[in-house]
Design a protein around this motif. Sequence first.
Motif, PDB file in Angstrom:
ATOM      1  N   ILE A  14       0.775  -5.763  -3.441  1.00 59.81           N
ATOM      2  CA  ILE A  14       2.069  -5.503  -2.822  1.00 59.81           C
ATOM      3  C   ILE A  14       2.247  -3.991  -2.738  1.00 59.81           C
ATOM      4  O   ILE A  14       2.092  -3.277  -3.737  1.00 59.81           O
ATOM      5  N   THR A  15       2.551  -3.524  -1.530  1.00 62.68           N
ATOM      6  CA  THR A  15       2.768  -2.099  -1.305  1.00 62.68           C
ATOM      7  C   THR A  15       4.203  -1.899  -0.817  1.00 62.68           C
ATOM      8  O   THR A  15       4.592  -2.473   0.201  1.00 62.68           O
ATOM      9  N   PRO A  16       4.982  -1.086  -1.520  1.00 65.25           N
ATOM     10  CA  PRO A  16       6.359  -0.823  -1.057  1.00 65.25           C
ATOM     11  C   PRO A  16       6.386   0.308  -0.010  1.00 65.25           C
ATOM     12  O   PRO A  16       5.545   1.207  -0.033  1.00 65.25           O
ATOM     13  N   TYR A  17       7.353   0.233   0.875  1.00 66.46           N
ATOM     14  CA  TYR A  17       7.550   1.268   1.901  1.00 66.46           C
ATOM     15  C   TYR A  17       9.016   1.678   1.922  1.00 66.46           C
ATOM     16  O   TYR A  17       9.903   0.865   1.679  1.00 66.46           O
ATOM     17  N   ASN A  18       9.242   2.959   2.278  1.00 67.24           N
ATOM     18  CA  ASN A  18      10.629   3.405   2.429  1.00 67.24           C
ATOM     19  C   ASN A  18      11.075   3.240   3.873  1.00 67.24           C
ATOM     20  O   ASN A  18      10.323   2.707   4.701  1.00 67.24           O
ATOM     21  N   SER A  19      12.255   3.749   4.174  1.00 64.56           N
ATOM     22  CA  SER A  19      12.825   3.537   5.509  1.00 64.56           C
ATOM     23  C   SER A  19      12.069   4.251   6.617  1.00 64.56           C
ATOM     24  O   SER A  19      12.221   3.917   7.794  1.00 64.56           O
ATOM     25  N   ILE A  20      11.213   5.229   6.274  1.00 59.07           N
ATOM     26  CA  ILE A  20      10.433   5.903   7.325  1.00 59.07           C
ATOM     27  C   ILE A  20       8.942   5.541   7.227  1.00 59.07           C
ATOM     28  O   ILE A  20       8.070   6.295   7.652  1.00 59.07           O
ATOM     29  N   SER A  21       8.667   4.381   6.595  1.00 55.91           N
ATOM     30  CA  SER A  21       7.327   3.791   6.516  1.00 55.91           C
ATOM     31  C   SER A  21       6.315   4.596   5.708  1.00 55.91           C
ATOM     32  O   SER A  21       5.119   4.590   6.002  1.00 55.91           O
ATOM     33  N   ILE A  22       6.780   5.310   4.706  1.00 59.46           N
ATOM     34  CA  ILE A  22       5.862   5.984   3.793  1.00 59.46           C
ATOM     35  C   ILE A  22       5.650   5.047   2.607  1.00 59.46           C
ATOM     36  O   ILE A  22       6.614   4.542   2.021  1.00 59.46           O
ATOM     37  N   SER A  23       4.375   4.840   2.282  1.00 60.26           N
ATOM     38  CA  SER A  23       4.059   3.866   1.227  1.00 60.26           C
ATOM     39  C   SER A  23       4.179   4.474  -0.154  1.00 60.26           C
ATOM     40  O   SER A  23       3.941   5.657  -0.356  1.00 60.26           O
ATOM     41  N   GLY A  24       4.552   3.601  -1.057  1.00 62.78           N
ATOM     42  CA  GLY A  24       4.548   3.957  -2.468  1.00 62.78           C
ATOM     43  C   GLY A  24       3.269   3.432  -3.100  1.00 62.78           C
ATOM     44  O   GLY A  24       2.298   3.079  -2.416  1.00 62.78           O
ATOM     45  N   SER A  25       3.247   3.362  -4.417  1.00 59.12           N
ATOM     46  CA  SER A  25       2.060   2.894  -5.129  1.00 59.12           C
ATOM     47  C   SER A  25       1.887   1.378  -4.959  1.00 59.12           C
ATOM     48  O   SER A  25       2.837   0.612  -5.116  1.00 59.12           O
TER      49      SER A  25
END
Length: 168
Positions: A14-25
């Motif tokens: 599972i990869t999280p993304y913010n509102s501008i589609s930048i991925s987290g860990s």
Amino acid sequence: LVTGVQTCALPISITPYNSISISGSTQTISTYTAPDITSITLGTITTNSIAINVNGYYDHYDILIGANTVATNITGVTYVDISGYNGIIPDASYNYTIIPYNVNNLVGISKSITAFTLPILDSLTLGSVTATSVQLFFSGSYKYVNITNNGSSIANNITGNTYLDNNG
């Protein structure tokens, strides 16, 4: 037997993304389905041992007689029980429950099988012998015995431990 094989062993990520589609860990976890016993059969049975064949998808399994564990962490297809819970004896029945586990010790659905050990005749002695009769004494662990003379049946389903043949 296929040991250690899991039917759903793919890692899940599972990869999280913010509102501008930048991925987290990314976080990854592996999962395995529950182990499965596809068949249990009986192998060689003697007066004091019972062979049990366990096939399926598991890493290892435990064996119980009633509520009592008799073997743990068995990895092979065939297990030969020579001790039972209080010993394996002739002419007795044993109800085995097999509990499978996968590599993560997740428990699968248990399956059961009943086995009957062979009867045994411990002793056979002659009693009185006359011109027209023969007395037999015998003992052992059995439900009944059948008696033959030169291959011909002379008595069936004898449940005691003596027989008098006075048929000449």
